[in-house]
Design a protein around this motif. Structure first.
Motif, PDB file in Angstrom:
ATOM      1  N   GLY A 127      33.854  -7.120  49.382  1.00 58.86           N
ATOM      2  CA  GLY A 127      32.831  -7.158  50.419  1.00 58.86           C
ATOM      3  C   GLY A 127      31.455  -6.776  49.932  1.00 58.86           C
ATOM      4  O   GLY A 127      30.537  -6.538  50.737  1.00 58.86           O
ATOM      5  N   GLN A 128      31.262  -6.740  48.605  1.00 59.03           N
ATOM      6  CA  GLN A 128      29.983  -6.315  48.042  1.00 59.03           C
ATOM      7  C   GLN A 128      29.029  -7.480  47.802  1.00 59.03           C
ATOM      8  O   GLN A 128      27.817  -7.313  47.838  1.00 59.03           O
ATOM      9  N   ILE A 129      29.564  -8.656  47.516  1.00 59.50           N
ATOM     10  CA  ILE A 129      28.761  -9.872  47.402  1.00 59.50           C
ATOM     11  C   ILE A 129      29.033 -10.697  48.652  1.00 59.50           C
ATOM     12  O   ILE A 129      30.174 -11.105  48.900  1.00 59.50           O
ATOM     13  N   LYS A 130      27.979 -10.927  49.453  1.00 62.15           N
ATOM     14  CA  LYS A 130      28.175 -11.497  50.783  1.00 62.15           C
ATOM     15  C   LYS A 130      27.529 -12.859  50.990  1.00 62.15           C
ATOM     16  O   LYS A 130      27.780 -13.518  51.989  1.00 62.15           O
ATOM     17  N   SER A 131      26.679 -13.283  50.050  1.00 62.43           N
ATOM     18  CA  SER A 131      25.974 -14.553  50.214  1.00 62.43           C
ATOM     19  C   SER A 131      26.080 -15.382  48.941  1.00 62.43           C
ATOM     20  O   SER A 131      26.111 -14.843  47.817  1.00 62.43           O
ATOM     21  N   TRP A 132      26.129 -16.696  49.102  1.00 59.21           N
ATOM     22  CA  TRP A 132      26.291 -17.583  47.953  1.00 59.21           C
ATOM     23  C   TRP A 132      25.077 -17.584  47.018  1.00 59.21           C
ATOM     24  O   TRP A 132      25.191 -17.989  45.863  1.00 59.21           O
ATOM     25  N   ASP A 133      23.925 -17.129  47.488  1.00 57.86           N
ATOM     26  CA  ASP A 133      22.757 -17.076  46.602  1.00 57.86           C
ATOM     27  C   ASP A 133      22.589 -15.704  45.949  1.00 57.86           C
ATOM     28  O   ASP A 133      21.529 -15.374  45.421  1.00 57.86           O
ATOM     29  N   ASP A 134      23.645 -14.899  45.953  1.00 57.44           N
ATOM     30  CA  ASP A 134      23.603 -13.574  45.323  1.00 57.44           C
ATOM     31  C   ASP A 134      23.246 -13.701  43.840  1.00 57.44           C
ATOM     32  O   ASP A 134      23.608 -14.671  43.158  1.00 57.44           O
ATOM     33  N   ALA A 135      22.550 -12.705  43.327  1.00 55.85           N
ATOM     34  CA  ALA A 135      22.070 -12.735  41.936  1.00 55.85           C
ATOM     35  C   ALA A 135      23.202 -12.883  40.922  1.00 55.85           C
ATOM     36  O   ALA A 135      23.037 -13.540  39.888  1.00 55.85           O
ATOM     37  N   ALA A 136      24.359 -12.271  41.204  1.00 55.41           N
ATOM     38  CA  ALA A 136      25.487 -12.343  40.264  1.00 55.41           C
ATOM     39  C   ALA A 136      26.004 -13.777  40.128  1.00 55.41           C
ATOM     40  O   ALA A 136      26.342 -14.229  39.028  1.00 55.41           O
ATOM     41  N   ILE A 137      26.070 -14.505  41.258  1.00 53.93           N
ATOM     42  CA  ILE A 137      26.517 -15.903  41.229  1.00 53.93           C
ATOM     43  C   ILE A 137      25.450 -16.776  40.594  1.00 53.93           C
ATOM     44  O   ILE A 137      25.741 -17.684  39.800  1.00 53.93           O
ATOM     45  N   ALA A 138      24.181 -16.493  40.910  1.00 52.06           N
ATOM     46  CA  ALA A 138      23.065 -17.259  40.338  1.00 52.06           C
ATOM     47  C   ALA A 138      23.007 -17.112  38.817  1.00 52.06           C
ATOM     48  O   ALA A 138      22.713 -18.075  38.095  1.00 52.06           O
ATOM     49  N   LYS A 139      23.309 -15.927  38.308  1.00 51.40           N
ATOM     50  CA  LYS A 139      23.276 -15.693  36.861  1.00 51.40           C
ATOM     51  C   LYS A 139      24.318 -16.542  36.145  1.00 51.40           C
ATOM     52  O   LYS A 139      24.082 -17.030  35.033  1.00 51.40           O
ATOM     53  N   LEU A 140      25.473 -16.735  36.788  1.00 51.88           N
ATOM     54  CA  LEU A 140      26.535 -17.558  36.201  1.00 51.88           C
ATOM     55  C   LEU A 140      26.250 -19.048  36.331  1.00 51.88           C
ATOM     56  O   LEU A 140      26.846 -19.868  35.621  1.00 51.88           O
TER      57      LEU A 140
END
Length: 348
Positions: A127-140
């Motif tokens: 529940g810590q990453i809640k949106s698809w544009d989160d920085a962690a997903i964007a970095k990958l």
């Protein structure tokens, strides 16, 4: 295969329990291998006239039913420990290998467009990453156009070996997941929508915008779900494929664990898919119904001998020939009638 056909196949196998004759084989458990068990069962019945009544109810249900002696065999994607096998009088062996894949429902995103890694998936399900544009997903995914859209995690609600293998992998790559959620067939999920079986998760993801789930690859492929690539232990982005699953399974030491209970998560190698998994069969070493157990062993032997091509068509990985040979020797040595006579030999 689409959802309607999976539902029809499930109904057809369920119906066979009503009309099953004495020669039919009864089993229950994991949904992970259901597509290949159904395919093998259809071919076996055409060749022998013997049917399979298999209830795709989840690994937890399969373990309960075999221990209650209501089925001839149980099927589980979470192997039992040596202690549990000894106390229950059960034999355990792997039947086939497959893989768990993340699947998403994002507009404009095609299979393999996105890459995820284990720590990021763990944070989504924590529940810590809640949106698809989160920085962690964007970095990958530096070249992807990620929507500012809420992530809807979908997870299993039933006791599930797929969940066990998924959680085992996440615990291996995320200390926080290991300490807060852990590894089990049934978890205390921090977030998410619960669904029953691989079928239920696949169906929910297909019908929920912004969702993510985890399913056996055959369900993703047959139902044209959008799977993601994954970063593996070697730091390589890999797509789910037969070659990637075989690479992960290549160095497994099956004799290292009681009942061949080897977990294939996060294996080394540039080509390895990180969520590869096996699925196991559970049978009594001294069954009450020896005829049914002997019939089941013949079906499993037939599947090992003639089912590899069918398994590969659904992107499952067949067991290596040397492992099959060792398993069949175990059957002869350990699965016996009351007089001590083996219920299976390579010649019967």
């Amino acid at each position: 295969m689409n959802f309607a056909r999976i539902a029809f196949a499930t109904a057809a196998l369920a119906l066979s329990s009503v009309v099953a004759n004495a020669a039919d084989i009864s089993g229950a458990g994991a949904t992970f291998p259901y597509p290949i068990y159904a395919k093998w069962a259809d071919a076996y019945k055409k060749e022998t006239g013997i049917g399979l009544n298999y209830q795709s109810i989840g690994s937890g249900g399969g373990i309960k039913q075999i221990k209650a002696k209501t089925v001839t065999f149980g099927a589980s994607d979470a192997p039992l420990t040596g202690k549990d096998l000894d106390e229950s009088g059960l034999a355990q062996f792997p039947m086939v290998m497959g893989a768990i894949v993340p699947v998403v429902n994002l507009e404009g995103v095609k299979p393999g467009d996105l890459t995820l890694d284990g720590p990021t998936i763990a944070k989504i399900y924590l529940g810590q990453i809640k949106s698809w544009d989160d920085a962690a997903i964007a970095k990958l995914n530096p070249n992807a156009k990620l929507p500012k859209q809420a992530i809807v995690p979908v997870r299993r609600s039933d006791g599930s070996g797929t969940t066990y293998n998924f959680a085992y992998y996440l615990a291996d790559v995320s200390p926080e997941w290991k300490s807060k959620v852990g590894v089990s067939t049934a978890l205390q999920w921090p977030v998410g929508i619960g669904a029953k079986g691989n079928e239920g998760v696949a169906n929910n993801v297909a019908n929920t915008k912004g969702s993510i789930g985890y399913v056996e690859y055959a369900y993703a492929k047959q139902n044209k779900l959008t799977y993601t690539k994954m970063m593996n232990k070697a730091g390589k982005s890999v797509a789910p494929s037969m070659a990637a699953f075989q690479a992960a399974a290549a160095n497994a030491d099956w004799k290292s664990q009681p009942g061949y209970g080897v977990i294939l998560a996060n294996q080394p190698g540039d080509q390895s898919w990180p969520m590869t998994a096996a699925t196991w069969i559970l049978l009594y070493k001294k069954p009450q119904d020896t005829a049914s157990t002997a019939s089941a062993l013949k079906f499993f032997a037939w599947s090992y001998a003639k089912g590899d091509k069918m398994a590969e068509e659904l992107d499952y990985v067949p067991m290596p020939a040397n492992v099959v040979n060792d398993i069949e020797k175990m059957w002869s040595a350990e699965i016996k009638d009351a007089s001590g006579k083996p219920l299976y030999s390579p010649t019967n």
